[in-house]
Design a protein around this motif. Structure first.
Motif, mmCIF file in Angstrom:
data_model
loop_
_atom_site.group_PDB
_atom_site.id
_atom_site.type_symbol
_atom_site.label_atom_id
_atom_site.label_comp_id
_atom_site.label_asym_id
_atom_site.label_seq_id
_atom_site.Cartn_x
_atom_site.Cartn_y
_atom_site.Cartn_z
ATOM 1 N N VAL A 103 52.727 30.522 51.162
ATOM 2 C CA VAL A 103 52.605 29.109 50.814
ATOM 3 C C VAL A 103 51.136 28.807 50.527
ATOM 4 O O VAL A 103 50.248 29.573 50.926
ATOM 5 C CB VAL A 103 53.113 28.185 51.952
ATOM 6 N N GLY A 104 50.884 27.698 49.843
ATOM 7 C CA GLY A 104 49.499 27.370 49.572
ATOM 8 C C GLY A 104 49.327 26.122 48.735
ATOM 9 O O GLY A 104 50.300 25.446 48.377
ATOM 10 N N ILE A 113 37.255 25.284 41.802
ATOM 11 C CA ILE A 113 38.681 25.385 42.134
ATOM 12 C C ILE A 113 38.811 26.113 43.470
ATOM 13 O O ILE A 113 38.255 27.209 43.641
ATOM 14 C CB ILE A 113 39.457 26.137 41.043
ATOM 15 N N THR A 114 39.533 25.512 44.404
ATOM 16 C CA THR A 114 39.752 26.111 45.724
ATOM 17 C C THR A 114 41.239 26.368 45.910
ATOM 18 O O THR A 114 42.063 25.447 45.747
ATOM 19 C CB THR A 114 39.241 25.205 46.846
ATOM 20 N N VAL A 115 41.583 27.590 46.257
ATOM 21 C CA VAL A 115 42.980 27.962 46.514
ATOM 22 C C VAL A 115 43.117 28.311 47.993
ATOM 23 O O VAL A 115 42.469 29.244 48.472
ATOM 24 C CB VAL A 115 43.417 29.160 45.637
ATOM 25 N N LYS A 116 43.940 27.548 48.693
ATOM 26 C CA LYS A 116 44.238 27.837 50.087
ATOM 27 C C LYS A 116 45.592 28.511 50.191
ATOM 28 O O LYS A 116 46.534 28.108 49.499
ATOM 29 C CB LYS A 116 44.229 26.557 50.922
ATOM 30 N N CYS A 117 45.669 29.508 51.054
ATOM 31 C CA CYS A 117 46.893 30.315 51.109
ATOM 32 C C CYS A 117 47.230 30.653 52.555
ATOM 33 O O CYS A 117 46.343 30.913 53.374
ATOM 34 C CB CYS A 117 46.687 31.593 50.305
ATOM 35 N N GLY A 118 48.530 30.642 52.873
ATOM 36 C CA GLY A 118 49.003 31.032 54.192
ATOM 37 C C GLY A 118 50.182 31.975 54.076
ATOM 38 O O GLY A 118 50.960 31.901 53.116
#
Length: 489
Positions: A103-104, A113-118
């Motif tokens: 997910v993210g 641009i910042t991409v957060k991911c889990g």
């Protein structure tokens, strides 16, 4: 009815694919949820990031990614949605027989641009990995997504071949974010008290406590707590125990372990009894008595430690260590200590511990609340009067308040001089004062007000207020007087 039949058929088809080789048993079964967008600037990037990440992850033969069309069909038939809510992710993953779900979200501010991911491990029902990557412009985004896929692949392969992996090297996130600090074991009578402070920058939901009989382990979990204190009462005399703890957050991400500390049972003093606190200007009087109960501790009482927290159930930190010999004899059996240099209007909770000649502390006393005098508020100044300024302000409710002091200056950033002291008993909910001493015409004057306690200490001054006196009326022109008239001029 048809909808339920179709949903069942889709689920059966997915399970059949897994059994017949499309989703091989040795492969890691994974799904990537659509990445959300955190702001308007990132519109459209969520889909691009999701597609790019799936493409990169698919290159590893050990990872089997569920087709997005099959996922969306299943979700539509079951009225489910793709989001990063842990319960929802685990529910979907469990029903589809997946091992992990990614997910993210994507955020964009200017060209950044910042991409957060889990990464959520379904059978453990928790997020086992989280990270983020940044790119300057969309042209650089593809390379960052490739790095992200490599990090996720590293975690996935470790999870499938060894112990649970919670963080890839150098990525930060929950795990690796440090450990609880100031961890110590306090020996007690038939118990050992463990105390610590939270992990800096880690939103802990609770702590896991581990114990061993050797510094190198093996360690077994004693229990969990949402406090920063834990009492181990399952101990024997004359045996050293070794402890370590770690924190976890609401997503079950784990911090690092603390260094191992050792402690063994010993006789300790009884905890003192706090009678009251009295909040004054920038200070707090704490009054307590020694515990009247007889102690089994043969070591003489040496002093007291004062612990303080911002909340009653918060993390208490040692702020003062007092020797009995330095505390004046009050003659009434009570002990008085004044903590000074405190901020205005601040509420604190205090707990005390007694310690003996060996340095062994008692348990902490029951917490007692205290609040220092606040800064005077709602000060108003009325101008445009002839060489006069009227001040009003809200009163403070405190049995230790004795007066208000008014300061005046012709500039806002300094030079304030006390011009009046007003007895607090002379006012009510609101106070007022008219300044007429030495004021000029058409001149701005700045005022602040402080509160004074019964020890002659003052709070910090209120925010300055300004008022301007009235200007001199203009002189009349062509003013003349004519006499020689009957009873008039």
């Amino acid at each position: 009815m048809l909808k339920k039949i179709l949903a069942g058929a889709v689920l059966f088809l997915l399970m059949l694919l897994a059994e017949t080789g499309f989703l091989h048993a040795q492969e890691i079964k994974l799904s990537v949820f659509n990445f959300g967008t955190a702001n308007i600037e990132a519109s459209g990037l969520g889909t691009s990031v999701t597609n790019a990440l799936i493409s990169n992850l698919s290159r590893n033969p050990s990872i089997s990614i569920l087709d997005r069309k099959d996922l969306e069909t299943f979700l539509n038939l079951n009225d489910l949605q793709q989001n990063d809510q842990l319960d929802n992710v685990v529910n979907i993953g469990s029903r589809l027989g997946l091992d992990f779900i990614v997910v993210g979200s994507v955020a964009k501010r200017g060209s950044a641009i910042t991409v957060k991911c889990g990464l959520v491990q379904i059978d453990k029902r928790k997020e086992v990995y989280s990270t983020q990557v940044r790119a300057q412009g969309e042209s650089a985004l593809s390379a960052e997504i490739a790095k992200l896929a490599s990090l996720i692949t590293s975690v996935l392969t470790k999870s499938s071949t060894g112990p649970e992996s919670t963080s890839a090297p150098g990525t930060g996130g929950g795990p690796g974010a440090g450990a609880p600090v100031n961890f110590k074991g306090v020996p007690g009578n038939k118990k050992i008290i463990l105390r610590w402070q939270p992990v800096p920058g880690f939103a802990a939901a609770g702590y896991e406590v581990y114990r061993a009989l050797n510094a190198n382990g093996p360690f077994a979990m004693l229990g969990q707590t949402d406090k920063t204190e834990y009492a181990d009462q399952n101990v024997e005399n004359d045996i050293s125990y070794f402890y370590r703890i770690r924190a976890y957050d609401r997503l079950s991400r784990l911090s690092d372990y603390t260094p191992v500390v050792s402690a063994r049972t010993d006789f300790a003093p009884n905890p003192p009894i706090i009678l009251k606190t009295e909040g004054r200007a920038k200070s707090m009087l704490i009054v307590w008595t020694p515990n009247p109960a007889k102690s089994l501790d043969p070591s003489p009482l040496t002093g007291y430690k004062i612990y303080r927290a911002a909340e009653e159930d918060g993390s208490y930190q040692e702020v003062n260590k007092l020797l009995c010999g330095d505390l004046a004899d009050s003659g009434d059996g009570k002990i008085y200590y004044r903590a000074t240099g405190l901020p205005d209007g601040q509420t604190f909770f205090y707990r005390l511990a007694a310690y003996n000649a060996k340095g062994i502390e008692s348990e902490l006393s029951h917490p007692v609340k205290g609040t220092t005098l606040p800064i005077v508020s709602s000060v108003n100044a009325a101008g445009q009067l002839i060489r006069e300024v009227k001040l009003t302000w809200a009163g403070i409710s405190s049995p230790f308040l004795t007066a208000y002091n008014i300061y005046r200056s012709t500039k806002s950033d300094g030079g304030f001089v006390k011009i009046k002291r007003i007895n607090a008993a002379e006012g009510g909910p609101r106070y007022e004062y008219s300044d007429t001493e030495g004021l000029g015409d058409n001149t701005p004057y700045y005022y602040t007000v402080t509160a004074e306690d019964d020890l002659k200490a003052e709070t910090s001054p209120s925010a300055p207020v300004v008022a301007t006196t009235r200007d001199i009326p203009p002189r009349p022109e062509k003013f003349t007087a004519r006499g020689g008239l009957v009873k008039k001029v």
